[in-house]
Write a protein that holds these residues in place. Structure first.
Motif, PDB file in Angstrom:
ATOM      1  N   THR A   1      -9.880   5.089  54.204  1.00 48.03           N
ATOM      2  CA  THR A   1      -9.765   4.193  55.352  1.00 48.03           C
ATOM      3  C   THR A   1     -11.132   3.596  55.646  1.00 48.03           C
ATOM      4  O   THR A   1     -12.155   4.256  55.480  1.00 48.03           O
ATOM      5  N   LEU A   2     -11.124   2.351  56.068  1.00 47.88           N
ATOM      6  CA  LEU A   2     -12.365   1.640  56.362  1.00 47.88           C
ATOM      7  C   LEU A   2     -12.214   0.894  57.675  1.00 47.88           C
ATOM      8  O   LEU A   2     -11.147   0.363  57.959  1.00 47.88           O
ATOM      9  N   GLU A   3     -13.284   0.871  58.419  1.00 46.75           N
ATOM     10  CA  GLU A   3     -13.319   0.034  59.602  1.00 46.75           C
ATOM     11  C   GLU A   3     -14.641  -0.710  59.600  1.00 46.75           C
ATOM     12  O   GLU A   3     -15.704  -0.103  59.446  1.00 46.75           O
ATOM     13  N   MET A   4     -14.551  -2.019  59.719  1.00 44.13           N
ATOM     14  CA  MET A   4     -15.748  -2.849  59.722  1.00 44.13           C
ATOM     15  C   MET A   4     -15.754  -3.665  61.009  1.00 44.13           C
ATOM     16  O   MET A   4     -14.715  -4.156  61.440  1.00 44.13           O
ATOM     17  N   ARG A   5     -16.944  -3.784  61.593  1.00 45.68           N
ATOM     18  CA  ARG A   5     -17.070  -4.633  62.778  1.00 45.68           C
ATOM     19  C   ARG A   5     -18.336  -5.466  62.647  1.00 45.68           C
ATOM     20  O   ARG A   5     -19.337  -5.034  62.082  1.00 45.68           O
ATOM     21  N   SER A   6     -18.251  -6.655  63.194  1.00 44.37           N
ATOM     22  CA  SER A   6     -19.399  -7.553  63.143  1.00 44.37           C
ATOM     23  C   SER A   6     -20.460  -7.082  64.125  1.00 44.37           C
ATOM     24  O   SER A   6     -20.163  -6.526  65.176  1.00 44.37           O
ATOM     25  N   LEU A   7     -21.695  -7.303  63.758  1.00 49.06           N
ATOM     26  CA  LEU A   7     -22.824  -6.989  64.633  1.00 49.06           C
ATOM     27  C   LEU A   7     -23.498  -8.256  65.150  1.00 49.06           C
ATOM     28  O   LEU A   7     -24.136  -8.240  66.199  1.00 49.06           O
ATOM     29  N   SER A   8     -23.349  -9.342  64.419  1.00 50.25           N
ATOM     30  CA  SER A   8     -24.022 -10.599  64.767  1.00 50.25           C
ATOM     31  C   SER A   8     -23.202 -11.404  65.770  1.00 50.25           C
ATOM     32  O   SER A   8     -21.971 -11.338  65.778  1.00 50.25           O
ATOM     33  N   PHE A   9     -23.878 -12.157  66.592  1.00 49.74           N
ATOM     34  CA  PHE A   9     -23.272 -13.075  67.549  1.00 49.74           C
ATOM     35  C   PHE A   9     -22.271 -12.374  68.471  1.00 49.74           C
ATOM     36  O   PHE A   9     -21.266 -12.957  68.886  1.00 49.74           O
ATOM     37  N   SER A  10     -22.525 -11.116  68.795  1.00 51.85           N
ATOM     38  CA  SER A  10     -21.549 -10.313  69.538  1.00 51.85           C
ATOM     39  C   SER A  10     -21.258 -10.846  70.939  1.00 51.85           C
ATOM     40  O   SER A  10     -20.224 -10.505  71.515  1.00 51.85           O
ATOM     41  N   THR A  11     -22.116 -11.697  71.476  1.00 49.31           N
ATOM     42  CA  THR A  11     -21.830 -12.242  72.806  1.00 49.31           C
ATOM     43  C   THR A  11     -20.760 -13.326  72.754  1.00 49.31           C
ATOM     44  O   THR A  11     -20.084 -13.568  73.753  1.00 49.31           O
ATOM     45  N   ILE A  12     -20.582 -13.959  71.584  1.00 47.49           N
ATOM     46  CA  ILE A  12     -19.558 -15.013  71.492  1.00 47.49           C
ATOM     47  C   ILE A  12     -18.459 -14.706  70.482  1.00 47.49           C
ATOM     48  O   ILE A  12     -17.428 -15.354  70.484  1.00 47.49           O
ATOM     49  N   LEU A  13     -18.675 -13.716  69.631  1.00 43.89           N
ATOM     50  CA  LEU A  13     -17.684 -13.443  68.587  1.00 43.89           C
ATOM     51  C   LEU A  13     -17.613 -11.952  68.285  1.00 43.89           C
ATOM     52  O   LEU A  13     -18.633 -11.311  68.054  1.00 43.89           O
ATOM     53  N   GLN A  14     -16.394 -11.423  68.286  1.00 45.16           N
ATOM     54  CA  GLN A  14     -16.147 -10.035  67.883  1.00 45.16           C
ATOM     55  C   GLN A  14     -15.147 -10.054  66.741  1.00 45.16           C
ATOM     56  O   GLN A  14     -14.060 -10.638  66.869  1.00 45.16           O
ATOM     57  N   VAL A  15     -15.519  -9.431  65.632  1.00 41.82           N
ATOM     58  CA  VAL A  15     -14.618  -9.341  64.484  1.00 41.82           C
ATOM     59  C   VAL A  15     -14.484  -7.870  64.104  1.00 41.82           C
ATOM     60  O   VAL A  15     -15.485  -7.159  64.022  1.00 41.82           O
ATOM     61  N   CYS A  16     -13.249  -7.446  63.905  1.00 48.11           N
ATOM     62  CA  CYS A  16     -12.991  -6.076  63.486  1.00 48.11           C
ATOM     63  C   CYS A  16     -11.950  -6.114  62.372  1.00 48.11           C
ATOM     64  O   CYS A  16     -10.969  -6.859  62.452  1.00 48.11           O
ATOM     65  N   GLU A  17     -12.198  -5.345  61.338  1.00 49.71           N
ATOM     66  CA  GLU A  17     -11.269  -5.280  60.208  1.00 49.71           C
ATOM     67  C   GLU A  17     -11.010  -3.816  59.889  1.00 49.71           C
ATOM     68  O   GLU A  17     -11.925  -3.006  59.862  1.00 49.71           O
ATOM     69  N   ARG A  18      -9.744  -3.497  59.653  1.00 48.71           N
ATOM     70  CA  ARG A  18      -9.353  -2.145  59.250  1.00 48.71           C
ATOM     71  C   ARG A  18      -8.561  -2.250  57.959  1.00 48.71           C
ATOM     72  O   ARG A  18      -7.660  -3.083  57.838  1.00 48.71           O
ATOM     73  N   CYS A  19      -8.894  -1.377  57.016  1.00 52.71           N
ATOM     74  CA  CYS A  19      -8.195  -1.345  55.734  1.00 52.71           C
ATOM     75  C   CYS A  19      -7.878   0.098  55.378  1.00 52.71           C
ATOM     76  O   CYS A  19      -8.612   1.012  55.761  1.00 52.71           O
ATOM     77  N   SER A  20      -6.819   0.254  54.621  1.00 53.77           N
ATOM     78  CA  SER A  20      -6.527   1.584  54.084  1.00 53.77           C
ATOM     79  C   SER A  20      -5.963   1.439  52.686  1.00 53.77           C
ATOM     80  O   SER A  20      -5.256   0.476  52.375  1.00 53.77           O
ATOM     81  N   TYR A  21      -6.337   2.380  51.861  1.00 56.47           N
ATOM     82  CA  TYR A  21      -5.817   2.500  50.506  1.00 56.47           C
ATOM     83  C   TYR A  21      -5.175   3.881  50.429  1.00 56.47           C
ATOM     84  O   TYR A  21      -5.798   4.869  50.806  1.00 56.47           O
ATOM     85  N   SER A  22      -3.961   3.953  49.931  1.00 55.83           N
ATOM     86  CA  SER A  22      -3.326   5.255  49.746  1.00 55.83           C
ATOM     87  C   SER A  22      -2.463   5.216  48.488  1.00 55.83           C
ATOM     88  O   SER A  22      -1.961   4.159  48.098  1.00 55.83           O
ATOM     89  N   ALA A  23      -2.337   6.378  47.883  1.00 54.46           N
ATOM     90  CA  ALA A  23      -1.488   6.471  46.694  1.00 54.46           C
ATOM     91  C   ALA A  23      -0.050   6.169  47.098  1.00 54.46           C
ATOM     92  O   ALA A  23       0.410   6.608  48.165  1.00 54.46           O
TER      93      ALA A  23
END
Length: 179
Positions: free
Chosen positions: A80-102
């Motif tokens: 499982t992965l969770e990624m979030r943006s750190l840049s421009f956080s006052t005007i933009l929030q990006v979050c991505e979640r991924c999972s790989y499973s058999a």
């Protein structure tokens, strides 16, 4: 592709010319949880600004950063992965979640799930256009990312097949009686 092949490909995905949005990836921390036997990794992604040049008045054209935390559980064959943006956080929030499973029924398949959320903190008259641009860029990124993973899986499997064939030939030649 099998889960172990796909997850191996994931670690080799960036940087890659097909995914030019990511320029560099640094591993900040990596440790195995001794109780759960899970690999925890934190990585910092450096990327080219994803913002179109016509928006440079709002968001500067400079490198962007994102933080990814992943957990690999080889026993249950999940990543499982969770990624979030750190840049421009006052005007933009990006979050991505991924999972790989058999895949539960076919060990030669991997189930991939992906969620993405983007929230612009701008006046509403700009938000609709920015949402549209963001979704299109995300869709393009997903397509190029899938293509890279597919290429890497094929490469990993072909190298594995070559190594297996070599070992098989060597073992067979050692077992043949000498004349």
């Amino acid at each position: 592709h099998r889960w172990d092949v796909v997850t191996r490909a994931h670690w080799r995905k960036y940087p890659n010319e097909k995914c030019s949005q990511v320029v560099k990836v640094d591993t900040l921390e990596q440790q195995v949880d001794p109780q759960q036997h899970r690999l925890h990794t934190t990585r910092l992604f450096t990327g080219a600004s994803p913002v179109p040049s016509f928006l440079s008045f709002l968001v500067p054209q400079k490198p962007v950063y994102a933080l990814e935390h992943s957990v690999v559980d080889a026993k249950s064959q999940t990543m499982t992965l969770e990624m979030r943006s750190l840049s421009f956080s006052t005007i933009l929030q990006v979050c991505e979640r991924c999972s790989y499973s058999a895949h539960p029924e076919n060990p030669n398949w991997t189930v991939f799930k992906q969620e993405w959320h983007c929230e612009w903190n701008v006046p509403s008259y700009l938000r609709r256009r920015l949402d549209s641009v963001s979704v299109q860029r995300f869709q393009d990124s997903v397509e190029s990312g899938r293509s890279v993973i597919q290429d890497l899986c094929t490469d990993i499997e072909s190298k594995w097949d070559s190594a297996t064939a070599y070992v098989t030939r060597e073992v067979a030649s050692e077992q043949q009686p000498s004349s």
